[in-house]
Design an enzyme around this catalytic site. Structure first.
Site, PDB file in Angstrom:
ATOM      1  N   LYS A   1       0.732  -1.143  -0.027  1.00 13.97           N
ATOM      2  CA  LYS A   1       0.002   0.145  -0.085  1.00 13.97           C
ATOM      3  C   LYS A   1       0.877   1.144   0.133  1.00 13.97           C
ATOM      4  CE  LYS A   1      -4.680   1.000   0.043  1.00 13.97           C
ATOM      5  NZ  LYS A   1      -5.450  -0.289  -0.337  1.00 13.97           N
TER       6      LYS A   1
ATOM      7  N   ASP B   1      -7.007   4.390  -4.532  1.00  6.50           N
ATOM      8  CA  ASP B   1      -7.444   4.044  -3.182  1.00  6.50           C
ATOM      9  C   ASP B   1      -8.037   5.396  -2.855  1.00  6.50           C
ATOM     10  OD1 ASP B   1      -7.703   1.912  -1.026  1.00  6.50           O
ATOM     11  OD2 ASP B   1      -7.476   3.723   0.121  1.00  6.50           O
TER      12      ASP B   1
ATOM     13  N   SER C   1      -8.053  -5.566 -10.936  1.00  9.09           N
ATOM     14  CA  SER C   1      -6.667  -4.875 -11.174  1.00  9.09           C
ATOM     15  C   SER C   1      -5.807  -5.985 -11.616  1.00  9.09           C
ATOM     16  CB  SER C   1      -6.046  -4.401  -9.771  1.00  9.09           C
ATOM     17  OG  SER C   1      -6.480  -2.806  -9.880  1.00  9.09           O
TER      18      SER C   1
HETATM   19  N1  GLU Z   1      -7.134   0.141  -3.109  1.00 10.54           N
HETATM   20  C1  GLU Z   1      -8.198  -1.050  -3.591  1.00 10.54           C
HETATM   21  C2  GLU Z   1      -8.102  -2.087  -2.328  1.00 10.54           C
HETATM   22  O1  GLU Z   1      -7.959  -1.614  -0.987  1.00 10.54           O
HETATM   23  C3  GLU Z   1      -7.654  -1.637  -4.981  1.00 10.54           C
HETATM   24  C4  GLU Z   1      -5.882  -2.151  -4.910  1.00 10.54           C
HETATM   25  C5  GLU Z   1      -5.606  -2.337  -6.190  1.00 10.54           C
HETATM   26  O2  GLU Z   1      -6.421  -2.388  -7.237  1.00 10.54           O
HETATM   27  O3  GLU Z   1      -4.421  -2.608  -6.503  1.00 10.54           O
HETATM   28  O4  GLU Z   1      -8.073  -3.264  -2.614  1.00 10.54           O
END
Ligand code: GLU
Length: 447
Positions: free
Chosen positions: A129, A169, A379
């Site tokens: 993250k 996000d 994704s």
């Molecule tokens: N931010 C999203 C999550 O909490 C997506 C992350 C992504 O697509 O890599 O899973």
């Protein structure tokens, strides 16, 4: 719930010492340990190999200065992060969050959760993250662009299609991904699948925008089917009004639900007859405005300041705003008012005491790691399409997403029964997500 394993308690004490005061990260680790307590005695090999000692320590943490110049010509500095938590089962994968609350604890909790979530998708992606304490609210497009360019000028050296693939996000949508991708391409002279959530004209995937919200509803539907329930004619509360909330509302409505409330950080709208989603989209996605404007146009709805959304009557609640937005009191009110299912679209939206109440009351509870995994799963499908340099149709991606969400439900439901906590999907998700990563780590030896 207290953890009984001496090994887990010792590791947790180490984690507390090493990550002193990091409230959200410690909360996320503790929740996982409560589940691992059910299996750790049966897996002395994992204890001997120190798998959990390693799992709680990020493989790499990067924090960096992000200088940029605002529209008044004033120099501003933010702090950027990328925490590459675990790459045992695939390249690091996880979003970037731009929000003033971002700090080490928040990014670490999100990165830690991402390990298990990504594992549950059954696709080859590790956990990471990142983000910054930058507040996109009220910034011009030019300011956001300059911030994103500065952010990527440092981040580019840490990512690659086979190493780490960030995405969006909170505060990072297709506009920001466009600025970030453009800067990456410019400074590296490479057109590579190094970000997901891209625009369709430069390698994005159909369904990625809708995926977290749609996936949440596909998962919830599976969960409801177990008890002979459905979205049909059911009043639904959805907190938030960003990407996740809006597309969860869209799918829930398509499945026959009556979505009666949405919220933002200022307050919530209550529309007993069902919300007008086109108007919400216009206000939030096009004008980047506030929900308060909704009731000025739709006179049948009311707008309320503050965080009272969970006090309304509903059958299903979908918290899709942010971490720790649903407290114990909210959980008690939901149970009292007839709510029979809760599924988390945001990451860790329910405080531990709220989760405990839901489980005790026998309410269907879908934890974030499983219920909101549709975003990152899509994704991963975007990464696949980028690798083969082809794009799949909307129907094709949507069908894969539905299948992934159904499998996640089945796997965690089966795991909950197999490890002595039938129907407890929190335990099922943590254990099933963990075991795949642990087996890969075991195979690698001490790395
Ligand atoms: N931010 C999203 C999550 O909490 C997506 C992350 C992504 O697509 O890599 O899973």
């Amino acid at each position: 719930m207290p953890v009984t394993s001496a090994y887990l308690n010792r590791v947790f004490a180490d984690v507390e010492k090493r990550n002193h005061g990091e409230k959200e990260f410690l909360q996320a680790v503790k929740e996982v340990f409560e589940s691992l307590d059910l299996i750790i005695e049966k897996r002395p090999d994992l204890v001997k190999a120190g798998i959990i000692d390693r799992l709680v320590e990020p493989e790499r943490s990067i924090s960096f200065r992000v200088p940029w110049v605002d529209d008044q010509g004033i120099l501003r500095v933010n702090r950027g992060y990328r925490i590459q938590f675990n790459s045992a089962i695939g390249p690091y994968k996880g979003g970037l969050r731009f929000h003033p609350s971002v700090n080490t604890s928040i990014i670490k909790f999100l990165g830690f959760e991402q390990i298990f979530k990504n594992s549950l998708t059954s696709l080859p992606i590790g956990g990471a993250k990142g983000g910054a304490d930058f507040d996109p609210k009220g910034k011009s497009d030019g300011e956001v662009m300059r911030f994103c360019q500065s952010f990527m000028t440092e981040l580019h050296r840490h990512i690659d299609a086979d190493t780490d693939v960030p995405a969006g996000d909170i505060g990072v949508g297709v506009r920001e991904i466009g600025f970030l991708f453009g800067q990456y391409k410019r400074i590296t002279n490479r057109f590579a699948g190094i970000l997901t959530g891209k625009g369709l004209s430069y390698g994005g995937s159909l369904v990625r925008t809708e995926a977290t919200g749609y996936g949440l509803c596909y998962f919830t539907e599976e969960m409801l089917n177990q008890r002979g329930k459905s979205f049909k004619d059911t009043p639904v509360l959805i907190s938030g009004s960003g990407n996740v909330a809006i597309f969860a509302a869209e799918k829930a409505i398509e499945m026959g639900a009556r979505v009666i409330a949405l919220s933002d950080s200022n307050g919530f709208i209550h529309a007993p007859g069902g919300i007008n989603l086109d108007l919400v989209k216009e206000i939030k996605l096009v004008k980047r405005g506030r929900l308060a404007e909704y009731a000025d146009v739709e006179r049948s709805a009311t707008y309320h300041e503050g965080r009272g959304i969970w006090k309304l009557q509903c059958g299903i609640a979908l918290p899709c705003a942010t971490q720790n937005e649903l407290d114990e009191e909210d959980a008690a009110a939901l149970i009292k008012n007839g709510c029979f299912a809760v599924a988390e679209g945001a990451n860790m939206p329910s405080v531990p005491g709220a989760v405990e109440r839901f489980l005790k009351a026998g309410i269907l509870f879908g934890p974030a790691k499983a219920a909101n995994a549709g975003g990152v799963a899509t994704s991963a499908l975007e990464m696949s399409q980028n690798s083969i340099r082809l794009s799949w149709t909307f129907i094709e991606v949507d069908q894969r997403l539905q299948e992934i969400m159904r499998n996640i439900f089945k796997n965690i439901h089966d795991a909950s029964a197999a490890y002595g906590a039938p129907g407890n999907l929190v335990a099922g998700a943590n254990i099933a997500g963990f075991l795949k990563v642990a087996d890969a780590m075991l195979a690698y030896g001490v790395v």
